[in-house]
Design an enzyme around this catalytic site. Structure first.
Site, PDB file in Angstrom:
ATOM      1  N   GLU A 239      75.765  40.247  31.382  1.00  0.00           N
ATOM      2  CA  GLU A 239      76.466  40.849  32.533  1.00  0.00           C
ATOM      3  C   GLU A 239      77.248  40.166  33.327  1.00  0.00           C
ATOM      4  O   GLU A 239      78.414  40.545  33.912  1.00  0.00           O
ATOM      5  CB  GLU A 239      75.180  41.454  33.333  1.00  0.00           C
ATOM      6  CG  GLU A 239      74.483  42.402  32.554  1.00  0.00           C
ATOM      7  CD  GLU A 239      73.310  43.050  33.292  1.00  0.00           C
ATOM      8  OE1 GLU A 239      73.045  44.128  33.733  1.00  0.00           O
ATOM      9  OE2 GLU A 239      72.297  42.210  33.648  1.00  0.00           O
TER      10      GLU A 239
ATOM     11  N   GLU B 224      67.025  43.637  27.556  1.00  0.00           N
ATOM     12  CA  GLU B 224      66.281  43.887  28.584  1.00  0.00           C
ATOM     13  C   GLU B 224      65.204  44.878  28.388  1.00  0.00           C
ATOM     14  O   GLU B 224      63.962  44.713  28.651  1.00  0.00           O
ATOM     15  CB  GLU B 224      66.877  44.232  29.932  1.00  0.00           C
ATOM     16  CG  GLU B 224      67.693  43.149  30.718  1.00  0.00           C
ATOM     17  CD  GLU B 224      69.126  43.029  30.177  1.00  0.00           C
ATOM     18  OE1 GLU B 224      69.791  42.231  30.817  1.00  0.00           O
ATOM     19  OE2 GLU B 224      69.385  43.446  29.012  1.00  0.00           O
TER      20      GLU B 224
END
Length: 247
Positions: free
Chosen positions: A114, A134
């Site tokens: 990210e 995640e």
């Protein structure tokens, strides 16, 4: 060297006249993004907001960042999630006034991926791997991947990463500007920044501002161009161009 930035525990920072080079440096944890690293990256952002320069962001030891610090994440609850600890930093990186480049070698997972998505450009070594695992940890990629990744690689590929656990290699369409040998990665990253450094800094800043504006923005185009048309830099650069052509 750290120039005027002080000393850091999780970063190696080098200040140059036209750029700042930041190396994520937590070798004991594959450069995992911890709360301490977040705080130190905020300090770098503050400097680049005061003194706009190009940013080169990379990782130490053949790894960009192997994710966020899972031990810290496990301790975080609702209140920490609402603070957007990682997402606020990555958005700040995204909004830096001058272009940002992530040089990615090895793993860029979770928060590391990210962070790279938040940069304007990415250049990669052949072994670079981008992924957002995640959901396997009972959470979602909440620091920008759910909306930045579809912008970068398209909705279908982004869902393969975010929902099906697919990793992307360095050759994923649209994700990186180039794939180069690992031992040439930093040299090629600096060469790319060298090219940008030769451009008009004001034109780069305004172009980035307009590109990042949401939706269609013809008025923003006009206003930014009006500023540039009145600048001496534009006149000097165009004069040099015309003189070279006449020669």
């Amino acid at each position: 060297m750290n120039g005027g930035l002080g000393t850091y525990e999780t970063l190696l920072v080098e200040e140059r006249e036209d750029r700042v080079v930041v190396t994520l440096h937590r070798p004991e944890a594959r450069n995992a993004i911890s709360g301490g690293m977040i705080a130190e990256l905020h300090e770098v952002c503050a400097l680049l907001e005061r003194e706009p320069r190009l940013l080169l962001l990379t990782g130490h030891g053949g790894v960009f960042a192997g994710g966020a610090d899972i031990a810290e994440l496990r301790r975080r609850g609702r209140e920490e999630a609402l603070q957007g600890i990682n997402s606020r930093l990555f958005e700040r990186v995204r909004r830096l006034p001058m272009p940002t480049l992530a040089a990615v070698d090895g793993w860029a997972l979770g928060g590391g991926a990210e962070l790279s998505y938040a940069c304007d450009l990415r250049i990669a070594g052949p072994d670079a791997v981008f992924g957002n695992p995640e959901p396997g940890l009972g959470i979602l990629a909440a620091a920008g991947a759910c909306w930045r990744l579809p912008q970068l690689v398209g909705e279908s590929v982004a869902k393969q990463v975010l929902l099906a656990g697919r990793n992307l290699d360095a050759r994923a369409a649209g994700l990186v500007i180039d794939v180069v040998p690992a031992d040439e990665l930093l040299a090629e990253a600096h060469a790319l920044l060298d090219r940008m450094a030769r451009l008009s800094p004001t034109a780069l800043r305004l172009t980035k501002l307009v590109v990042d504006s949401p939706g269609a923005h013809p008025v923003a185009d006009d206003l930014a161009q009006a500023v540039l048309f009145e600048g001496e830099d534009k006149k000097e650069r165009m004069t040099r161009f015309l003189e070279r052509n006449r020669a």
